[in-house]
Write an enzyme that holds these catalytic residues in place. Structure first.
Site, mmCIF file in Angstrom:
data_model
loop_
_atom_site.group_PDB
_atom_site.id
_atom_site.type_symbol
_atom_site.label_atom_id
_atom_site.label_comp_id
_atom_site.label_asym_id
_atom_site.label_seq_id
_atom_site.Cartn_x
_atom_site.Cartn_y
_atom_site.Cartn_z
ATOM 1 N N HIS A 54 2.966 4.830 2.517
ATOM 2 C CA HIS A 54 2.103 4.294 1.464
ATOM 3 C C HIS A 54 0.650 4.743 1.620
ATOM 4 O O HIS A 54 -0.137 4.618 0.675
ATOM 5 C CB HIS A 54 2.194 2.764 1.409
ATOM 6 C CG HIS A 54 1.625 2.062 2.600
ATOM 7 N ND1 HIS A 54 2.376 1.658 3.679
ATOM 8 C CD2 HIS A 54 0.352 1.669 2.880
ATOM 9 C CE1 HIS A 54 1.609 1.042 4.553
ATOM 10 N NE2 HIS A 54 0.369 1.043 4.097
ATOM 11 N N ASP A 103 9.173 3.823 5.109
ATOM 12 C CA ASP A 103 7.730 3.860 4.857
ATOM 13 C C ASP A 103 7.024 4.740 5.884
ATOM 14 O O ASP A 103 5.972 4.386 6.420
ATOM 15 C CB ASP A 103 7.123 2.457 4.855
ATOM 16 C CG ASP A 103 5.711 2.443 4.265
ATOM 17 O OD1 ASP A 103 5.413 3.310 3.430
ATOM 18 O OD2 ASP A 103 4.906 1.587 4.661
ATOM 19 N N SER A 133 -2.742 0.804 9.089
ATOM 20 C CA SER A 133 -1.361 1.205 8.829
ATOM 21 C C SER A 133 -1.172 2.680 9.181
ATOM 22 O O SER A 133 -2.006 3.521 8.832
ATOM 23 C CB SER A 133 -1.003 0.984 7.361
ATOM 24 O OG SER A 133 -0.996 -0.376 7.036
#
Length: 348
Positions: free
Chosen positions: A99, A129, A203
């Site tokens: 993402h 992801d 992230s």
């Protein structure tokens, strides 16, 4: 007593005194050590060695993209994203969260030594992801890795990333779960759950153990149904799975998985089957499972000749089955044990 006797008596006394003095001088440091703690044992607990080994390989990722115009404004909107990544090899391959680099036009990668490079997405896997970005660079710091790495509940871990573009930050926590967390966030992989804080921008960064070895790729914070983040519940993709995805994306550019089309969950009543399996709570319309005649509340115990001991294990069996393969599925429907042949399709 003669003068000669006095002489030998004095000589013996002096000799005895010298011996006692030598013993005292030799023993005194040990007596002092018993009273005072050693500097080595008085040092505070520190993870500095682990951080020094791993932190240089954790990079900042800046990406820019555009979203299409809307009814109210036809002009596209420029979107800036912030994330982190981990240098995995000396060829410049960087693992990050998918993402972070999805639907972007430009990627900039900043190393901790001040170097900056343009990045190119090699491949992305929405299921886990994860994505691989590559940079053209030499003399790269590589994250320490072990192929036999294992994580346990209670292990101390450190999350390294660039939250809110504050600069590289390390947070510390412990692992509270090592599996059974599929689908709780954007990743549908079996995840590591921990309380090491991951804020926006962290992230895709590294989750390391107390020795500096990579144990996972940081993903996100758990959110409730209202979208509110829950403090103390954060997730990472386990290293062994991340490494497998890395190698596949470098080699193939994509990860091809089998698709079955069921949703799984806990049995809402006492398990009457007295054996492990996975409980079907939903079936996708037009999916291979629906075409084969499976129904909600079926309890699957075997797929493709392999026992299914959990939902994550069943999904893994399907994912590893090449699309176009027919497999036998054994399950309970009420008190009846049934078998169906399912044609696995490609997960899209």
């Amino acid at each position: 007593m003669t003068s000669r006797d006095w002489f030998w008596l004095v000589l013996r006394s002096v000799g005895l005194g010298l011996v006692v003095a030598v013993i005292v001088i030799w023993v005194m440091p040990y007596l002092q050590n018993l009273k005072q703690p050693s500097p080595a044992t008085d040092m505070p607990i520190s993870f500095a060695t682990a951080v020094n080994r791993a932190a240089p390989a954790v990079v900042n990722i800046y990406s820019v993209g555009e979203t299409p115009g809307s009814y109210y404004s036809r002009r596209p909107t420029t979107v800036y994203r912030l994330g982190s990544g981990v240098i995995m090899d000396n060829s410049g391959h960087i693992l990050t969260a998918a993402h972070v680099v999805a639907d972007v036009d430009e990627i900039q990668v900043a190393l901790q030594d001040g170097r900056q490079y343009s990045g190119q997405v090699i491949g992305s896997d929405p299921v886990t992801d994860l994505a691989v970005v590559r940079i053209e660079a030499d003399n790269l710091p590589i994250i320490p890795q072990r192929s036999d790495i294992r994580t346990r509940v209670g292990d101390v871990v450190l999350a390294i990333g660039n939250p809110l573009n504050l600069g590289q930050t390390i947070t510390q926590g412990i692992i509270s779960a090592t599996g059974g967390r599929m689908g709780v966030i954007s990743s549908h992989a079996d995840l590591i759950q921990m309380d090491a804080v991951i804020n926006e921008g962290a992230s895709g960064g590294a989750l390391i153990n107390s020795q500096g070895y990579l144990v996972g790729i940081n993903n996100a914070q758990f959110q409730d149904l209202t979208g509110q983040g829950i403090d103390g519940i954060y997730f990472a993709v386990p290293y062994l799975l991340a490494k497998q995805i890395l190698d596949t994306l470098i080699r193939e550019g994509e990860v091809i998985r089998g698709y079955f089309g069921v949703r799984i969950g806990e049995i809402p009543y006492a398990n009457p089957y007295q054996q492990p399996g996975m409980f079907v709570t939903g079936i996708d319309a037009g999916s291979p499972a629906e075409k084969a005649g499976l129904q909600i509340e079926d309890y699957i115990i075997e797929m493709n000749g392999q026992p299914v001991r959990s939902g994550s294990e069943g999904i893994a069996i399907v994912a590893q089955t090449p699309p176009g393969t027919e497999i036998e599925v054994r399950f309970f429907r009420g008190n009846r044990e049934l078998t169906r042949t399912v044609l696995i399709e490609k997960l899209r």
